[in-house]
Design a protein around this motif. Sequence first.
Motif, short mmCIF file in Angstrom:
data_model
loop_
_atom_site.label_atom_id
_atom_site.label_comp_id
_atom_site.label_asym_id
_atom_site.label_seq_id
_atom_site.Cartn_x
_atom_site.Cartn_y
_atom_site.Cartn_z
N ASP A 1 0.83 -1.20 0.00
CA ASP A 1 0.00 0.00 0.00
C ASP A 1 0.87 1.25 0.00
OD1 ASP A 1 -1.90 -1.90 0.28
OD2 ASP A 1 -2.80 -1.10 2.13
N LEU A 2 0.54 2.21 -0.86
CA LEU A 2 1.28 3.47 -0.92
C LEU A 2 0.83 4.40 0.22
CD1 LEU A 2 3.12 5.56 -2.38
CD2 LEU A 2 1.19 6.10 -3.85
N PHE A 3 -0.49 4.39 0.48
CA PHE A 3 -1.05 5.28 1.50
C PHE A 3 -1.27 4.49 2.79
CE2 PHE A 3 -2.32 6.93 -2.64
CZ PHE A 3 -2.04 8.28 -2.52
N ARG A 4 -0.58 4.90 3.84
CA ARG A 4 -0.73 4.20 5.13
C ARG A 4 -0.88 5.23 6.24
NH1 ARG A 4 3.65 2.08 2.53
NH2 ARG A 4 5.03 3.28 3.90
N GLY A 5 -1.91 5.05 7.08
CA GLY A 5 -2.13 5.97 8.19
C GLY A 5 -2.46 7.37 7.71
N ARG A 6 -3.23 7.47 6.65
CA ARG A 6 -3.52 8.78 6.06
C ARG A 6 -5.01 9.03 5.85
NH1 ARG A 6 0.89 11.55 3.80
NH2 ARG A 6 2.81 10.41 4.22
N LEU A 7 -5.38 10.31 6.01
CA LEU A 7 -6.71 10.75 5.62
C LEU A 7 -6.72 10.82 4.09
CD1 LEU A 7 -9.46 11.96 6.57
CD2 LEU A 7 -8.38 14.21 6.38
N MET A 8 -7.75 10.20 3.49
CA MET A 8 -7.70 10.05 2.03
C MET A 8 -8.70 10.97 1.32
SD MET A 8 -5.31 7.92 1.54
CE MET A 8 -5.54 7.50 -0.19
N PHE A 9 -8.19 11.66 0.29
CA PHE A 9 -9.01 12.53 -0.55
C PHE A 9 -9.08 11.95 -1.96
CE2 PHE A 9 -6.74 14.98 2.58
CZ PHE A 9 -7.65 15.92 3.06
N PRO A 10 -10.24 11.46 -2.37
CA PRO A 10 -10.31 11.02 -3.77
C PRO A 10 -10.20 12.25 -4.69
CG PRO A 10 -12.25 10.31 -2.52
CD PRO A 10 -11.50 11.28 -1.67
N ILE A 11 -9.47 12.09 -5.79
CA ILE A 11 -9.38 13.16 -6.78
C ILE A 11 -10.28 12.78 -7.95
CG2 ILE A 11 -7.83 14.34 -8.39
CD1 ILE A 11 -5.56 13.66 -6.32
N PHE A 12 -11.19 13.69 -8.30
CA PHE A 12 -12.18 13.39 -9.34
C PHE A 12 -11.81 14.09 -10.64
CE2 PHE A 12 -14.26 13.42 -5.21
CZ PHE A 12 -14.96 12.22 -5.20
N ASP A 13 -12.21 13.51 -11.76
CA ASP A 13 -12.08 14.26 -13.01
C ASP A 13 -13.30 15.18 -13.13
OD1 ASP A 13 -14.18 12.70 -13.85
OD2 ASP A 13 -13.03 11.50 -15.27
N THR A 14 -13.38 15.93 -14.24
CA THR A 14 -14.46 16.91 -14.33
C THR A 14 -15.84 16.24 -14.37
OG1 THR A 14 -14.10 16.93 -16.70
CG2 THR A 14 -13.16 18.74 -15.46
N LEU A 15 -15.86 14.96 -14.72
CA LEU A 15 -17.14 14.25 -14.76
C LEU A 15 -17.48 13.62 -13.42
CD1 LEU A 15 -16.60 12.48 -18.19
CD2 LEU A 15 -17.94 14.54 -17.73
#
Length: 623
Positions: A202-216
């Motif tokens: 896993d790249l993200f460990r112990g982190r608050l996660m923000f999904p990044i969306f495209d314009t759609l």
Amino acid sequence: MAGRSGGIPESIVEEIIARNDIVSVVGQYVRFTKTSGQNQFGLCPFHSEDTPSFSVSSSKQIFYCFGCHKGGNVIHFIMEIEKCGYLDALKILAERAQVRLPEPEDDNYRKEAELRDRVKAALVEAARYFYTNLYSNQGIAAREYLTARAISPSTAKAFGLGYAPDQWTGLLFHLHKKGYSDEVLSQCGLFTKGKKQGELIDLFRGRLMFPIFDTLGKIIAFGGRIIGDGNPKYINSPESVVYSKQRNLYGLNFAKTTKEKKMIIVEGYMDVITMHQAGVKNAVASLGTALTDRQLDLLSRYTEEVVLFYDSDNAGQAAAMRGLKMLLQRGKKYNSSASTASISVALVPDGKDPDQYIREHGADAFKKIVADAYFVLAYLLMTAEKQSTENGKLDPRTYQNLACTYLSWENNLVLREHFAAKPASILGVSVERIMQESSRIADEKQDLERQESDRILVRQVSVLPKKNDGESAGQNELVLLCLLSGMNDEYADMEDHPIPTDFSAGTMREIAAEALDLLDKKTFSPLTLIELGEDRMINGRAAKDVLSELLMRTQSVKNDDKRMQHAMDYLYQIRINIYTNHKNELARCLDLMPEGPDKSATKDSLLEVDRYLKYLREKRKES
Ligand SMILES: [Zn+2]
């Protein structure tokens, strides 16, 4: 050819190339500022530079950048600038030229599309996993963080926030269980390779996660903020088959639906989210980079006015200033067809983040800051004042220099004069004097740029590569092919014809064999040569890039006779290299051989090789 046109007949590909003149296609993205022979030069759209080293040849219908070494035909250009695959580039160009394209039946194309779909599905599943974890026992600290930042649960939900537990393979196992293969997972930007065995972790460990969306509104990547201590504070997914950092803005999927005329650009995810919650919904974040041209292109589809937020603490930072220079001179780099959003700069008082400010002072106070945003030039002049003031005393030398330099970045003289009034009054001189000085700086800079680009032109373009008599003879072979491209008629009269074994075994010989075949069929051109380089590598570089460079350089040889002479010359040099090696080899063998019939036969061969070498050297002298 290399079969990338999958299912689309070669003749249609040729028609598409023929009907999309590369100079006019590239001209939609690049402003040409210099012409040299049949080459147009402009600032490269693929790397940042101040003097043009990006060239397009109208006669050869290819492009090449002498700075970042990208090259190819019009299809490659579209692939590179639109960050798309071969078939998508074909589609764009077919539409532009109104050529009807049959549906691709290509396996590779289908596989690529399937991979992208699987990656997107894995990202959605990952978002669910993070979301579930945020509201589990593991997510307590992350939830506390959100509470401390006054983010409501409904806002957290709207932005799909989640938590990546502090585990090495939590997400990996989850997605394995859901049936995703390592092939898909290694492409989705959520995993990295372990140092020891190269296995996925896993790249993200112990982190608050923000999904990044495209314009759609589709998830294309994630950003993660560390919960608790640790570095780095924020990490983002790397670029992937579905995500390009330069071409997306965080929050744009929300911001684009607002009716606001302005679009606000802030630095971080949390800024966007807090502002959104406070009712300021027209904010986006630039995903951890300085604002790029491509991001501005994207924004200007939705707005005519961009407000940049700078942390007032680091306002003087050189990087931020360079960014502003880039924005001011955007119109210079792009054609007028590219839109020109007006840009202003807003400052949050007391060195606070927009996020912090809005929490403490509310949305209305914040909106006032947006409304009071400075024109870029006004902001720069204010910065000049700050930069040249020490202990409350302004140093007029430093100030006049900075102020006039910043003014010189603005090409519009009316605007320049309007803003020149301020430094004129501060310095107690006339506006005219300020205008004179800023024009002098602008001219000086332009002269320097012109000299520099002339120097580059001379050095890079009009010089035929030196014949290489050392080990790496591949260069000679490539130059030979480039010189012969388009010389189908003259080729028949050539005194000596190259044969495949003149070329180094491997890729080089494969390309050469096909090229010689095309010459026999009289269909060998710069464009068909570039196509031979498709999907092939030479000396660790994409063959199309290497070939574009040499095609640009050999372009300087125009006269047909001279061109064929050069070609012969290169051919002889290639053979001299081959037979010199051969001769050395024979001499070495001879030393080791016992007397006998074999040895005398080898001696004969050596003499023969020697004679041939002499002949070649004579020929080379002649030509
Ligand atoms: Zn470049």
